[in-house]
Motif scaffolding. Structure first.
Motif, PDB file in Angstrom:
ATOM      1  N   HIS A  61     -24.463  30.175 -71.292  1.00  7.20           N
ATOM      2  CA  HIS A  61     -24.072  28.909 -70.662  1.00  7.20           C
ATOM      3  C   HIS A  61     -24.423  28.910 -69.172  1.00  7.20           C
ATOM      4  O   HIS A  61     -24.916  27.903 -68.648  1.00  7.20           O
ATOM      5  CB  HIS A  61     -22.578  28.667 -70.847  1.00  7.20           C
ATOM      6  CG  HIS A  61     -22.123  27.359 -70.273  1.00  7.20           C
ATOM      7  ND1 HIS A  61     -22.337  26.151 -70.894  1.00  7.20           N
ATOM      8  CD2 HIS A  61     -21.500  27.068 -69.094  1.00  7.20           C
ATOM      9  CE1 HIS A  61     -21.856  25.172 -70.144  1.00  7.20           C
ATOM     10  NE2 HIS A  61     -21.346  25.703 -69.051  1.00  7.20           N
ATOM     11  N   THR A  62     -24.176  30.028 -68.495  1.00  8.92           N
ATOM     12  CA  THR A  62     -24.521  30.110 -67.080  1.00  8.92           C
ATOM     13  C   THR A  62     -26.019  29.931 -66.883  1.00  8.92           C
ATOM     14  O   THR A  62     -26.470  29.208 -65.983  1.00  8.92           O
ATOM     15  CB  THR A  62     -24.076  31.459 -66.498  1.00  8.92           C
ATOM     16  OG1 THR A  62     -22.645  31.560 -66.580  1.00  8.92           O
ATOM     17  CG2 THR A  62     -24.500  31.606 -65.041  1.00  8.92           C
ATOM     18  N   ARG A  63     -26.817  30.573 -67.728  1.00  8.23           N
ATOM     19  CA  ARG A  63     -28.274  30.431 -67.636  1.00  8.23           C
ATOM     20  C   ARG A  63     -28.701  28.994 -67.922  1.00  8.23           C
ATOM     21  O   ARG A  63     -29.598  28.447 -67.259  1.00  8.23           O
ATOM     22  CB  ARG A  63     -28.939  31.391 -68.608  1.00  8.23           C
ATOM     23  CG  ARG A  63     -28.833  32.855 -68.189  1.00  8.23           C
ATOM     24  CD  ARG A  63     -29.246  33.806 -69.294  1.00  8.23           C
ATOM     25  NE  ARG A  63     -29.360  35.184 -68.805  1.00  8.23           N
ATOM     26  CZ  ARG A  63     -29.526  36.243 -69.591  1.00  8.23           C
ATOM     27  NH1 ARG A  63     -29.607  36.093 -70.914  1.00  8.23           N
ATOM     28  NH2 ARG A  63     -29.616  37.458 -69.076  1.00  8.23           N
ATOM     29  N   SER A  64     -28.064  28.376 -68.901  1.00  6.51           N
ATOM     30  CA  SER A  64     -28.397  26.983 -69.229  1.00  6.51           C
ATOM     31  C   SER A  64     -28.049  26.054 -68.078  1.00  6.51           C
ATOM     32  O   SER A  64     -28.816  25.141 -67.739  1.00  6.51           O
ATOM     33  CB  SER A  64     -27.645  26.553 -70.491  1.00  6.51           C
ATOM     34  OG  SER A  64     -28.092  27.248 -71.628  1.00  6.51           O
ATOM     35  N   ALA A  65     -26.876  26.269 -67.470  1.00  6.80           N
ATOM     36  CA  ALA A  65     -26.446  25.408 -66.370  1.00  6.80           C
ATOM     37  C   ALA A  65     -27.416  25.503 -65.194  1.00  6.80           C
ATOM     38  O   ALA A  65     -27.790  24.479 -64.595  1.00  6.80           O
ATOM     39  CB  ALA A  65     -25.037  25.784 -65.932  1.00  6.80           C
ATOM     40  N   ALA A  66     -27.831  26.730 -64.862  1.00  8.96           N
ATOM     41  CA  ALA A  66     -28.769  26.892 -63.746  1.00  8.96           C
ATOM     42  C   ALA A  66     -30.092  26.200 -64.043  1.00  8.96           C
ATOM     43  O   ALA A  66     -30.679  25.533 -63.176  1.00  8.96           O
ATOM     44  CB  ALA A  66     -29.004  28.379 -63.474  1.00  8.96           C
ATOM     45  N   PHE A  67     -30.565  26.325 -65.287  1.00  3.47           N
ATOM     46  CA  PHE A  67     -31.855  25.750 -65.677  1.00  3.47           C
ATOM     47  C   PHE A  67     -31.806  24.234 -65.663  1.00  3.47           C
ATOM     48  O   PHE A  67     -32.688  23.572 -65.096  1.00  3.47           O
ATOM     49  CB  PHE A  67     -32.223  26.259 -67.075  1.00  3.47           C
ATOM     50  CG  PHE A  67     -33.560  25.797 -67.576  1.00  3.47           C
ATOM     51  CD1 PHE A  67     -34.720  26.442 -67.189  1.00  3.47           C
ATOM     52  CD2 PHE A  67     -33.654  24.717 -68.442  1.00  3.47           C
ATOM     53  CE1 PHE A  67     -35.962  26.015 -67.657  1.00  3.47           C
ATOM     54  CE2 PHE A  67     -34.880  24.289 -68.917  1.00  3.47           C
ATOM     55  CZ  PHE A  67     -36.043  24.942 -68.516  1.00  3.47           C
ATOM     56  N   ILE A  68     -30.780  23.679 -66.262  1.00  2.00           N
ATOM     57  CA  ILE A  68     -30.748  22.225 -66.410  1.00  2.00           C
ATOM     58  C   ILE A  68     -30.463  21.531 -65.080  1.00  2.00           C
ATOM     59  O   ILE A  68     -30.988  20.448 -64.793  1.00  2.00           O
ATOM     60  CB  ILE A  68     -29.730  21.824 -67.503  1.00  2.00           C
ATOM     61  CG1 ILE A  68     -30.095  20.456 -68.087  1.00  2.00           C
ATOM     62  CG2 ILE A  68     -28.295  21.832 -66.986  1.00  2.00           C
ATOM     63  CD1 ILE A  68     -29.386  20.153 -69.383  1.00  2.00           C
ATOM     64  N   LYS A  69     -29.652  22.168 -64.229  1.00  3.68           N
ATOM     65  CA  LYS A  69     -29.385  21.573 -62.915  1.00  3.68           C
ATOM     66  C   LYS A  69     -30.648  21.543 -62.061  1.00  3.68           C
ATOM     67  O   LYS A  69     -30.881  20.593 -61.303  1.00  3.68           O
ATOM     68  CB  LYS A  69     -28.283  22.350 -62.204  1.00  3.68           C
ATOM     69  CG  LYS A  69     -26.902  22.139 -62.796  1.00  3.68           C
ATOM     70  CD  LYS A  69     -25.855  22.958 -62.061  1.00  3.68           C
ATOM     71  CE  LYS A  69     -24.475  22.763 -62.681  1.00  3.68           C
ATOM     72  NZ  LYS A  69     -23.434  23.497 -61.924  1.00  3.68           N
ATOM     73  N   LYS A  70     -31.462  22.557 -62.194  1.00  8.77           N
ATOM     74  CA  LYS A  70     -32.713  22.614 -61.438  1.00  8.77           C
ATOM     75  C   LYS A  70     -33.612  21.430 -61.796  1.00  8.77           C
ATOM     76  O   LYS A  70     -34.218  20.812 -60.917  1.00  8.77           O
ATOM     77  CB  LYS A  70     -33.436  23.935 -61.730  1.00  8.77           C
ATOM     78  CG  LYS A  70     -34.819  24.034 -61.117  1.00  8.77           C
ATOM     79  CD  LYS A  70     -35.501  25.334 -61.526  1.00  8.77           C
ATOM     80  CE  LYS A  70     -36.929  25.408 -61.008  1.00  8.77           C
ATOM     81  NZ  LYS A  70     -37.612  26.659 -61.438  1.00  8.77           N
ATOM     82  N   HIS A  71     -33.679  21.098 -63.080  1.00 10.63           N
ATOM     83  CA  HIS A  71     -34.592  20.044 -63.524  1.00 10.63           C
ATOM     84  C   HIS A  71     -33.998  18.646 -63.398  1.00 10.63           C
ATOM     85  O   HIS A  71     -34.749  17.665 -63.336  1.00 10.63           O
ATOM     86  CB  HIS A  71     -35.016  20.300 -64.972  1.00 10.63           C
ATOM     87  CG  HIS A  71     -35.940  21.466 -65.113  1.00 10.63           C
ATOM     88  ND1 HIS A  71     -37.296  21.388 -64.861  1.00 10.63           N
ATOM     89  CD2 HIS A  71     -35.711  22.759 -65.462  1.00 10.63           C
ATOM     90  CE1 HIS A  71     -37.857  22.557 -65.048  1.00 10.63           C
ATOM     91  NE2 HIS A  71     -36.924  23.414 -65.425  1.00 10.63           N
TER      92      HIS A  71
END
Length: 403
Positions: A189-199
Motif C-alpha cells: 500500500h505504501t508503494r502504491s500510494a507513492a506511485f499513484i500520488k506521483k502520477h
C-alpha cells in the motif's frame, strides 16, 4: 442514486459505488477501483483494523469509484463502465484535478477470460486514466503501470514491479481474504500510494504538521477528544516493550483517557534527535524526559512513583493515512528505564554451565553483569562522543555463594 452527505457512499448502479474522501481535507484526486464480485464478502470476514480498499483509499483522501465485476458478461463493456466512473468522479465537488488513477484488485482467474484484452484496449484508448496499479501478471503495455506480484509471477514489459515471495496470490492486500497478509499488504500500500500520488499530483499532506498536532494534543493540550480527531476511524497504538495501547477507536479512547494523557507527569518533554519522513510514515528518534511522580501504567506498569528523573531514548514509527494517523508503533529500551529507577540489579543469576562446561561449586552460583545502561543511553544518542563505546565488552560472569 442515493446520497446523504458528501462523505457518504453513493450507489451509482448495481455494480458501481462512489465513496467521497474520508480525510479532514475532504477532497482529492479521482480513483477508479475495479474488484471481482467475489471480494464483496471479504469484509465480513475481516478481523483486522485494515478496511476494504474502497475505504482505505478514501481515507488517503481520494474520491473513489468502485466497479465490481463478476465472471459473466456485463450489460456494459469495461470501457463504458470506466467512462461512467470518470464522469461520476469529475462531476463531484470533492474531485480535485482531472487526472484519474486505476487500481485492479484480484487475479486473472477472478475475472472473465476476455477481461485482460478489454483492459489492454481500455488503457490504450482515449481516457483520462493517468496511471494503473495491478496485482497479477497482466499483459498490459500502458506506460505508467505498477505491478505487485506474488511469488512465481512475472510482469510483462519494463514496468515497475514488486514481487512478494511471502504471499501466494494477488489477493494478499484484501482484508478478510484467506490470502491476506497484513504486513506485506502494508508495504504494498505504501508503494502504491507513492506511485499513484506521483502520477496524479497528490494528494500530499504535511505529515510533520499532522504528527506534531497529534503530540501537542497528547502532551500539551491534553485533550482526548482532539487527539482522537487526528486519527482515522479505527486506529491503534502499540507500545512495544509493555504491550500497552489500544486497538480500535473505543479501546484507544479509553486508553488515552484512563492510562495515558492524564498519567504523564507535568514536566514530560520530548526532545527530538532525528526525523525521517516518508510517503505515509514518520520515524522519530527522540528522548522522552520526565520526573517519575505518577504511576505510569502505559510505560512502567505496576510501579509506584519513585521521584526519579528519567531520560529515555525512544523510537516511534507513525503511519499516516491521508491527513489522519492510522497507527503508532512506539519502542524503547525497558532495561534503561529500570536501571534509571534503581530497580534492575547490577548482577543477576546465570543458570547455565559456562562455555567450557564448568559449573559453580556446591553452594555457589554464577551471576552475570546485566548488559544494560542507564541515562548513558540518552547521553550517547544526543552526542556519540559523550560516552565511550563497547564498555560492556569487559562485563564478566562471576561465581558467588548462593544465598
Amino acid at each position: 442514486m442515493s446520497t446523504t452527505s458528501l462523505s457518504s457512499q453513493v450507489q451509482l448502479s448495481q455494480c458501481m459505488t462512489l465513496q467521497p474522501p474520508l480525510s479532514r481535507r475532504g477532497k482529492g484526486p479521482g480513483l477508479i477501483l475495479i474488484r471481482p464480485l467475489s471480494h464483496a464478502k471479504c469484509q465480513e470476514d475481516n478481523k483486522t483494523l485494515d478496511p476494504e480498499p474502497l475505504k482505505k483509499w478514501a481515507e488517503e483522501s481520494f474520491i473513489v469509484a468502485q466497479i465490481a465485476l463478476d465472471k459473466s458478461n456485463n450489460e456494459k463493456s469495461l470501457l463504458e463502465l470506466i467512462r461512467d466512473a470518470e464522469h461520476a468522479l469529475l462531476q463531484r465537488p470533492e474531485c480535485d484535478g482531472e487526472k484519474i488513477g486505476l487500481i485492479v484488485n484480484g487475479s486473472k482467474r477472478d475475472y472473465d477470460p476476455q477481461f485482460e484484452q478489454s483492459l489492454e484496449d481500455l488503457l490504450a484508448g482515449d481516457t483520462k486514466l493517468a496511471t494503473a496499479i495491478l496485482f497479477d501478471s497482466w499483459d498490459i503495455s500502458f506506460q505508467s503501470t505498477l505491478f505487485h506480484l506474488p511469488k512465481d509471477k512475472e510482469s510483462y514489459g519494463h514496468h515497475i514491479t514488486h514481487i512478494y515471495p511471502d504471499v501466494s496470490s494477488a489477493n494478499f492486500v484484501i482484508p478478510g481474504h484467506p490470502d491476506f497478509k497484513m504486513s506485506t499488504a502494508g508495504v504494498a500500500h505504501t508503494r502504491s500510494a507513492a506511485f499513484i500520488k506521483k502520477h496524479l499530483g497528490g494528494p500530499y499532506f504535511d505529515l510533520e504538521k499532522i504528527w506534531d498536532e497529534h503530540t501537542y494534543y497528547e502532551f500539551g493540550d491534553r485533550s482526548v477528544e482532539k487527539t482522537m480527531a487526528t486519527m482515522v476511524q479505527e486506529p491503534y497504538v502499540n507500545h512495544v516493550p509493555t504491550l500497552t495501547g489500544g486497538i480500535g477507536r473505543a479501546r484507544l479512547s479509553h486508553f488515552y483517557l484512563n492510562h495515558f494523557i492524564f498519567n504523564n507527569p507535568d514536566d514530560t518533554a520530548l526532545e527530538l534527535i532525528s526525523r525521517t519522513v516518508g510517503t505515509d510514515r514518520i520515524v522519530d528518534e527522540f528522548i522522552f524526559c520526565f520526573t517519575h511522580v505518577k504511576q505510569m501504567d502505559w510505560m512502567i506498569p505496576g510501579i509506584p512513583s519513585t521521584g526519579k528523573h528519567l531520560r529515555i531514548p525512544f523510537t516511534s514509527v507513525v503511519n499516516i493515512r491521508g491527513d489522519r494517523l492510522f497507527h503508532e508503533h512506539i519502542a524503547w529500551d525497558q532495561a534503561t528505564v529500570l536501571v534509571q529507577l534503581g530497580l534492575l540489579p547490577e548482577y543477576l543469576p546465570f543458570p547455565y554451565a559456562l562455555p567450557d562446561g564448568s559449573v559453580p561449586a556446591p553452594g555457589n552460583r554464577f551471576e552475570y553483569r546485566v548488559p544494560a545502561a542507564g541515562v548513558e543511553s540518552a547521553q550517547k544518542l544526543e552526542n556519540e562522543h559523550e560516552v565511550s563505546s563497547n564498555q560492556m565488552f569487559e562485563y564478566t560472569i562471576r561465581e558467588v555463594k548462593d544465598q
